[in-house]
Design a protein around this motif. Structure first.
Motif: not given
Length: 67
Positions: A37-56
């Motif tokens: 669950r923690r790994v899934a949460m961290l992956m979701q956070r990182e994906a959101e961070r990358e998306y917010d940074a403007g990566d396609s």
């Protein structure tokens, strides 16, 4: 009679070992579930961070270059 007593003692020790191992496995299963669950949460956070940074496309959703 001594053989029977020795066998009973061995069986008792084996049963205790099985119970102890069962408890250990149950604890490890809970820990693995928490870690997943923690790994899934961290992956979701990182994906959101990358998306917010403007990566396609977030890196988590991209295919590795060798595919």
């Amino acid at each position: 009679m001594a053989d029977q007593t020795a066998l009973e003692e061995k069986i008792a020790h084996l049963l205790r070992s099985v119970d102890d191992l069962s408890d250990i496995i149950a604890r490890q299963e809970g820990e693995i579930d928490r870690l997943n669950r923690r790994v899934a949460m961290l992956m979701q956070r990182e994906a959101e961070r990358e998306y917010d940074a403007g990566d396609s496309v977030p890196l988590a959703d991209q295919r590795p270059p060798h595919w």
